[in-house]
Motif scaffolding. Structure first.
Motif, PDB file in Angstrom:
ATOM      1  N   TYR A 115      24.432  69.024  53.031  1.00  0.00           N
ATOM      2  CA  TYR A 115      25.829  69.466  53.079  1.00  0.00           C
ATOM      3  C   TYR A 115      26.332  69.964  51.725  1.00  0.00           C
ATOM      4  O   TYR A 115      27.524  69.899  51.448  1.00  0.00           O
ATOM      5  N   THR A 116      25.445  70.458  50.885  1.00  0.00           N
ATOM      6  CA  THR A 116      25.885  71.057  49.628  1.00  0.00           C
ATOM      7  C   THR A 116      26.478  72.429  49.932  1.00  0.00           C
ATOM      8  O   THR A 116      26.276  72.985  51.020  1.00  0.00           O
ATOM      9  N   THR A 117      27.177  72.990  48.970  1.00  0.00           N
ATOM     10  CA  THR A 117      27.737  74.338  49.149  1.00  0.00           C
ATOM     11  C   THR A 117      26.630  75.335  49.465  1.00  0.00           C
ATOM     12  O   THR A 117      26.774  76.165  50.365  1.00  0.00           O
ATOM     13  N   ALA A 118      25.502  75.245  48.756  1.00  0.00           N
ATOM     14  CA  ALA A 118      24.378  76.156  49.008  1.00  0.00           C
ATOM     15  C   ALA A 118      23.842  75.984  50.431  1.00  0.00           C
ATOM     16  O   ALA A 118      23.543  76.973  51.120  1.00  0.00           O
ATOM     17  N   ASP A 119      23.734  74.742  50.899  1.00  0.00           N
ATOM     18  CA  ASP A 119      23.260  74.479  52.267  1.00  0.00           C
ATOM     19  C   ASP A 119      24.218  75.086  53.296  1.00  0.00           C
ATOM     20  O   ASP A 119      23.795  75.697  54.275  1.00  0.00           O
ATOM     21  N   LEU A 120      25.507  74.902  53.076  1.00  0.00           N
ATOM     22  CA  LEU A 120      26.508  75.394  54.025  1.00  0.00           C
ATOM     23  C   LEU A 120      26.542  76.922  54.054  1.00  0.00           C
ATOM     24  O   LEU A 120      26.732  77.527  55.108  1.00  0.00           O
ATOM     25  N   LEU A 121      26.323  77.542  52.914  1.00  0.00           N
ATOM     26  CA  LEU A 121      26.253  79.010  52.874  1.00  0.00           C
ATOM     27  C   LEU A 121      25.017  79.517  53.611  1.00  0.00           C
ATOM     28  O   LEU A 121      25.071  80.517  54.333  1.00  0.00           O
ATOM     29  N   SER A 166      25.677  79.453  57.285  1.00  0.00           N
ATOM     30  CA  SER A 166      26.627  80.502  57.670  1.00  0.00           C
ATOM     31  C   SER A 166      25.926  81.847  57.839  1.00  0.00           C
ATOM     32  O   SER A 166      26.259  82.619  58.731  1.00  0.00           O
ATOM     33  N   ILE A 214      32.248  68.126  57.956  1.00  0.00           N
ATOM     34  CA  ILE A 214      31.992  69.231  57.038  1.00  0.00           C
ATOM     35  C   ILE A 214      31.530  70.430  57.851  1.00  0.00           C
ATOM     36  O   ILE A 214      30.610  70.330  58.651  1.00  0.00           O
ATOM     37  N   LEU A 239      30.517  77.375  55.528  1.00  0.00           N
ATOM     38  CA  LEU A 239      31.477  78.176  54.775  1.00  0.00           C
ATOM     39  C   LEU A 239      31.418  79.653  55.137  1.00  0.00           C
ATOM     40  O   LEU A 239      30.388  80.150  55.567  1.00  0.00           O
ATOM     41  N   ASN A 279      37.372  67.788  52.632  1.00  0.00           N
ATOM     42  CA  ASN A 279      36.509  68.340  53.682  1.00  0.00           C
ATOM     43  C   ASN A 279      37.115  68.162  55.059  1.00  0.00           C
ATOM     44  O   ASN A 279      37.062  69.073  55.891  1.00  0.00           O
ATOM     45  N   LYS A 326      39.965  70.727  55.398  1.00  0.00           N
ATOM     46  CA  LYS A 326      39.447  72.089  55.606  1.00  0.00           C
ATOM     47  C   LYS A 326      38.908  72.259  57.021  1.00  0.00           C
ATOM     48  O   LYS A 326      39.131  73.271  57.671  1.00  0.00           O
TER      49      LYS A 326
END
Length: 146
Positions: free
Chosen positions: A65-71, A74, A91, A94, A127, A130
């Motif tokens: 669930y890091t920003t890189a993982d979520l991107l 997506s 979560i 993004l 989270n 959002k």
């Protein structure tokens, strides 16, 4: 027209969320005109196939669930032609325009703020906020959470 639905399957082996997720996946059989893509850890693919052979696993290694993982997730939405994403955790991925169904299991950061460090609590609350803002629909698993 076939509807392609993505599901966050990364919590498959956790307790409460995992139980909810396994039961949900098990019951998504025989739904006409819908295809389910389950985003999951590579080592969970066989369990997902056992729960429901109609599901299509989308494998990831080391997802946290890091920003890189979520991107990364997506980016797959468009490639898979998804129409909807079900976030079973608070979560959500993004930078996408898909409708989201969000399941909220509890509000522990509100009920037991002392169980979190201040940074964890703020991050979790942010989270949740959002996710609820993005969600087209929210599923609450209890009256207390609602």
């Amino acid at each position: 027209m076939i509807k392609n639905i993505g599901i966050d399957g990364f919590q498959l082996n956790h307790y409460g969320i995992g139980t909810y997720l396994r039961n949900t996946l098990r019951h998504l059989k025989g739904v006409e005109d819908q295809r389910y893509f389950v985003f999951c850890h590579s080592n969970d693919v066989s369990q997902i196939e056992q729960l429901n052979p109609e599901l299509i696993p989308v494998k990831y290694d080391n997802f946290n669930y890091t920003t890189a993982d979520l991107l990364k997730i997506s980016r797959h939405f468009k490639k898979l032609g998804l129409h909807l994403f079900h976030a079973v955790h608070y979560i959500t991925p993004l930078f996408h325009k898909l409708p989201i169904i969000a399941t909220v299991h509890d509000m522990l950061p509100f009920e037991y703020p002392g169980s979190y460090t201040e940074i964890e609590r703020r991050g979790t609350l942010k989270n949740i906020e959002k996710t609820l803002q993005k969600a087209s629909a929210v599923v609450s698993v209890s009256k207390s959470t609602k």
